[in-house]
Design an enzyme around this catalytic site. Structure first.
Site, PDB file in Angstrom:
ATOM      1  N   HIS A 304       0.392  -1.393   0.111  1.00 20.53           N
ATOM      2  CA  HIS A 304      -0.119  -0.163   0.282  1.00 20.53           C
ATOM      3  C   HIS A 304       0.970   1.521  -0.189  1.00 20.53           C
ATOM      4  O   HIS A 304       1.539   1.106   1.131  1.00 20.53           O
ATOM      5  CB  HIS A 304      -1.307  -0.255   1.480  1.00 20.53           C
ATOM      6  CG  HIS A 304      -1.847   0.560   0.829  1.00 20.53           C
ATOM      7  ND1 HIS A 304      -2.100   2.156   1.055  1.00 20.53           N
ATOM      8  CD2 HIS A 304      -3.216   0.402   1.036  1.00 20.53           C
ATOM      9  CE1 HIS A 304      -3.051   2.536   0.623  1.00 20.53           C
ATOM     10  NE2 HIS A 304      -3.932   1.855   0.458  1.00 20.53           N
ATOM     11  N   ASP A 361      -7.544  -5.737   0.292  1.00 24.49           N
ATOM     12  CA  ASP A 361      -8.495  -5.988  -0.896  1.00 24.49           C
ATOM     13  C   ASP A 361      -7.989  -7.992  -0.379  1.00 24.49           C
ATOM     14  O   ASP A 361      -8.492  -8.530  -1.757  1.00 24.49           O
ATOM     15  CB  ASP A 361      -7.878  -5.944  -2.212  1.00 24.49           C
ATOM     16  CG  ASP A 361      -8.989  -4.700  -2.987  1.00 24.49           C
ATOM     17  OD1 ASP A 361     -10.190  -4.617  -2.421  1.00 24.49           O
ATOM     18  OD2 ASP A 361      -7.348  -3.033  -2.817  1.00 24.49           O
TER      19      ASP A 361
HETATM   20  N1  CMC Z   1       4.312  -7.414  -5.072  1.00 20.60           N
HETATM   21  C1  CMC Z   1       5.977  -7.467  -5.175  1.00 20.60           C
HETATM   22  N2  CMC Z   1       6.165  -6.505  -5.600  1.00 20.60           N
HETATM   23  C2  CMC Z   1       4.992  -5.462  -4.802  1.00 20.60           C
HETATM   24  C3  CMC Z   1       4.627  -4.918  -4.637  1.00 20.60           C
HETATM   25  C4  CMC Z   1       3.354  -6.420  -4.286  1.00 20.60           C
HETATM   26  N3  CMC Z   1       2.196  -5.790  -4.126  1.00 20.60           N
HETATM   27  N4  CMC Z   1       3.711  -3.997  -4.023  1.00 20.60           N
HETATM   28  C5  CMC Z   1       4.954  -3.596  -3.780  1.00 20.60           C
HETATM   29  N5  CMC Z   1       6.087  -3.809  -4.312  1.00 20.60           N
HETATM   30  C6  CMC Z   1       7.089  -3.843  -4.226  1.00 20.60           C
HETATM   31  C7  CMC Z   1       7.780  -3.322  -5.281  1.00 20.60           C
HETATM   32  O1  CMC Z   1       7.644  -3.033  -7.047  1.00 20.60           O
HETATM   33  C8  CMC Z   1       8.710  -2.042  -5.155  1.00 20.60           C
HETATM   34  O2  CMC Z   1      10.405  -2.321  -4.932  1.00 20.60           O
HETATM   35  P1  CMC Z   1      11.506  -1.815  -5.683  1.00 20.60           P
HETATM   36  O3  CMC Z   1      11.697  -0.346  -4.871  1.00 20.60           O
HETATM   37  O4  CMC Z   1      12.453  -2.757  -5.684  1.00 20.60           O
HETATM   38  O5  CMC Z   1      10.802  -0.956  -7.376  1.00 20.60           O
HETATM   39  C9  CMC Z   1       8.136  -1.307  -3.403  1.00 20.60           C
HETATM   40  O6  CMC Z   1       7.922  -2.821  -3.501  1.00 20.60           O
HETATM   41  C10 CMC Z   1       7.825  -0.356  -3.031  1.00 20.60           C
HETATM   42  O7  CMC Z   1       6.160  -0.966  -3.235  1.00 20.60           O
HETATM   43  P2  CMC Z   1       5.735   0.424  -4.494  1.00 20.60           P
HETATM   44  O8  CMC Z   1       5.731  -0.382  -6.288  1.00 20.60           O
HETATM   45  O9  CMC Z   1       6.828   1.905  -4.803  1.00 20.60           O
HETATM   46  O10 CMC Z   1       3.912   1.234  -4.361  1.00 20.60           O
HETATM   47  P3  CMC Z   1       3.261   1.779  -4.564  1.00 20.60           P
HETATM   48  O11 CMC Z   1       3.458   2.389  -3.371  1.00 20.60           O
HETATM   49  O12 CMC Z   1       3.862   3.011  -5.317  1.00 20.60           O
HETATM   50  O13 CMC Z   1       2.369   0.667  -4.956  1.00 20.60           O
HETATM   51  C11 CMC Z   1       0.177  -0.727  -4.749  1.00 20.60           C
HETATM   52  C12 CMC Z   1       1.327   0.403  -4.272  1.00 20.60           C
HETATM   53  C13 CMC Z   1      -0.434  -0.634  -3.522  1.00 20.60           C
HETATM   54  C14 CMC Z   1      -0.034  -0.293  -6.073  1.00 20.60           C
HETATM   55  C15 CMC Z   1       1.546  -1.854  -4.776  1.00 20.60           C
HETATM   56  O14 CMC Z   1       1.756  -2.285  -3.043  1.00 20.60           O
HETATM   57  C16 CMC Z   1       1.000  -2.971  -5.478  1.00 20.60           C
HETATM   58  O15 CMC Z   1       0.172  -2.849  -6.800  1.00 20.60           O
HETATM   59  N6  CMC Z   1      -0.118  -4.118  -5.118  1.00 20.60           N
HETATM   60  C17 CMC Z   1      -0.822  -4.889  -5.701  1.00 20.60           C
HETATM   61  C18 CMC Z   1      -2.022  -4.457  -6.133  1.00 20.60           C
HETATM   62  C19 CMC Z   1      -3.294  -4.387  -4.815  1.00 20.60           C
HETATM   63  O16 CMC Z   1      -3.332  -4.702  -3.729  1.00 20.60           O
HETATM   64  N7  CMC Z   1      -3.591  -3.382  -5.087  1.00 20.60           N
HETATM   65  C20 CMC Z   1      -5.181  -2.871  -4.209  1.00 20.60           C
HETATM   66  C21 CMC Z   1      -4.248  -1.319  -2.973  1.00 20.60           C
HETATM   67  S1  CMC Z   1      -5.236  -1.308  -1.635  1.00 20.60           S
HETATM   68  C22 CMC Z   1      -7.040  -1.009  -1.949  1.00 20.60           C
HETATM   69  C23 CMC Z   1      -6.450   0.193  -2.410  1.00 20.60           C
HETATM   70  O17 CMC Z   1      -7.269   1.385  -1.470  1.00 20.60           O
HETATM   71  O18 CMC Z   1      -6.615   0.591  -3.864  1.00 20.60           O
END
Ligand code: CMC
Length: 427
Positions: A304, A361
């Site tokens: 998140h 989720d």
């Molecule tokens: N699986 C594997 N790696 C992950 C995941 C995941 N679910 N989420 C984040 N990471 C990694 C990401 O690749 C990054 O690694 P690096 O710094 O080496 O590139 C690191 O963790 C930090 O993540 P980020 O992508 O910078 O985080 P963000 O804040 O931009 O993205 C997110 C947040 C929710 C989009 C992401 O965690 C994700 O894609 N999760 C899976 C989808 C999901 O469950 N979404 C629902 C969110 S809760 C409901 C809502 O409020 O929308």
């Protein structure tokens, strides 16, 4: 503590106001930054950008805190109804008995949908995703319910119409997509029971309302009712900042929510867990894929932007998975898979270092599946829950004294000036 922040740039010092929120969170007010220094800020995904001051929702991602209008989410999930929560978010305070009675009457009065809208539904191709249908239909509401002249009356009635009709429209889209007869709202049923009845009642099998099922859906909606400046809420505010009507702004929010990284994650989680179950994919293989930077796969329902610890909503919904599955006397292998996956992930160094925990989720789909919703409806259910939050945020933005149309800047990194080449002279 100083009430300004100093920025040093090319030998000059500039001071900017420091803003401190109710809970002590701090921000530099850079509204005059470009004017004073010629600089803009660069912040893809707005991870460090406060786009507004807000009185609606407080989150502390490090401590796992979520409060609506100051009230902890745990208390609302235990004691409040979804209707009260919606009222709280939109009006800023809990309703008294007379107010909640009036609110209920208004929601009932506006729950029917213009009959002509059914023709729209009938013409969507079979298999259309309900989120696409819902965002289209919400936008179309403006044509069926034209604007009233008196501004306050227009806002109040539009808010009530949305809360009452989106629920009816969601149930209608499900019934029509299955080729079944639409079930109309019933004035004798409360908000959530009414929705369940519209979804599942049929002439061949009358729907029996179960209080625990009603409560599980209420809790699901309460947990989703607002989440400060997330992707879809920002979409509502950004689109609304151009002063479009509320239907159009909410329709934009629904579209933004659809994505698998946002509200669409609840559907994506169940699809992921089902694949594990059906194809017998080993869980460590899933974890390895999620960690592999060359693989676009992410563990759905994990991570998140704000929470760097367990999502407080996930704790509550996980308990509801067990409650509902026991109550309905069903067994769902996906719950066992989810719990095993969580156990492996939270002990894995990659997940620990990146602060990746289950979000709401991860477990919500199991609750929705136990109630009987098809996966394609999951994100629609999230949208119904998030509606009060979108409305509250839109209302707040329209009253904001600091309001300006949303219009970020950019850093241009394309070609420098170059002359037009006539077609016949090009290589
Ligand atoms: N699986 C594997 N790696 C992950 C995941 C995941 N679910 N989420 C984040 N990471 C990694 C990401 O690749 C990054 O690694 P690096 O710094 O080496 O590139 C690191 O963790 C930090 O993540 P980020 O992508 O910078 O985080 P963000 O804040 O931009 O993205 C997110 C947040 C929710 C989009 C992401 O965690 C994700 O894609 N999760 C899976 C989808 C999901 O469950 N979404 C629902 C969110 S809760 C409901 C809502 O409020 O929308």
């Amino acid at each position: 503590m100083s009430d300004t922040v100093k920025v040093f740039f090319e030998g000059n010092t500039y001071e900017f106001p420091l803003i401190v929120g109710t809970e002590g969170e701090k921000a530099i007010d850079i509204q005059k930054m470009r004017q004073k220094t010629g600089l803009i800020t660069y912040d893809p995904g707005f991870g460090n950008t406060g786009s507004c001051k807000s009185t609606i929702t407080f989150m502390d991602g490090e401590k796992g805190i979520l409060r609506y209008r100051g009230i902890p989410i745990e208390q609302l999930a235990e004691k409040a109804s979804f209707k009260e929560t919606a009222y709280l978010l939109i009006n800023g305070m809990l309703p008294n008995q007379a107010e909640i009675n009036r609110f209920s009457v208004l929601l009932n009065d506006h729950s029917l949908v213009h009959e002509d809208m059914q023709h729209f539904y009938q013409n969507f191709p079979r298999g259309s995703h309900p989120m696409g249908i819902l965002s289209t239909m919400v936008n179309a509401l403006r044509s069926f319910y034209p604007e009233l002249k008196e501004v306050d009356e227009e806002i109040n009635i539009t808010v009530t119409r949305l809360l009452a009709k989106v629920r009816t429209m969601a149930a209608m889209s499900y019934k029509i997509s299955r080729g079944h007869k639409v079930v109309y709202p019933r004035a004798d049923l409360a908000y959530t029971a009414n929705f369940l009845n519209m979804m599942f009642d049929s002439p061949v099998k009358p729907y029996i309302i179960d209080d625990d099922v009603v409560r599980a859906l209420e809790v699901f909606w309460i947990l989703h009712a607002d989440h400060e400046q997330n992707c879809s809420t920002s979409a509502v505010r950004v689109v609304g900042s151009g002063r479009v009507n509320l239907y159009a702004a909410i329709s934009a929010g629904i579209s933004a929510l659809w994505g698998p990284l946002h509200g669409g994650a609840n559907q994506a989680v169940i699809e992921m867990l089902s694949q594990v179950h059906e194809k017998g994919i080993p869980l460590h293989r899933l974890i390895e894929r999620a960690k592999d930077k060359k693989d676009p796969f992410r563990l759905m329902g994990f991570g998140h932007r704000v929470y760097k610890t367990y999502d407080p909503r996930a704790k509550i919904i996980k308990e509801w998975c067990h409650t509902l599955i026991n109550k309905l006397n069903i067994s769902d292998p996906l719950l066992d898979i989810a719990m095993e996956l969580e156990e492996i992930a939270v002990r894995d160094d990659y997940f620990i270092e990146n602060h990746l925990y289950p979000n709401v989720d991860f477990y919500s789909g199991i609750v929705l599946k136990a109630i009987g919703f098809p996966t394609s409806m999951f994100t629609v259910l999230f949208a119904i829950g998030r509606l009060p939050g979108w409305i509250a945020q839109w209302k707040e933005s329209t009253d904001d004294p600091d309001w300006r149309i949303s219009r970020p800047r950019q850093i241009y990194v394309g070609k420098p000036r170059s002359d037009y080449i006539p077609l016949e002279e090009r290589d």
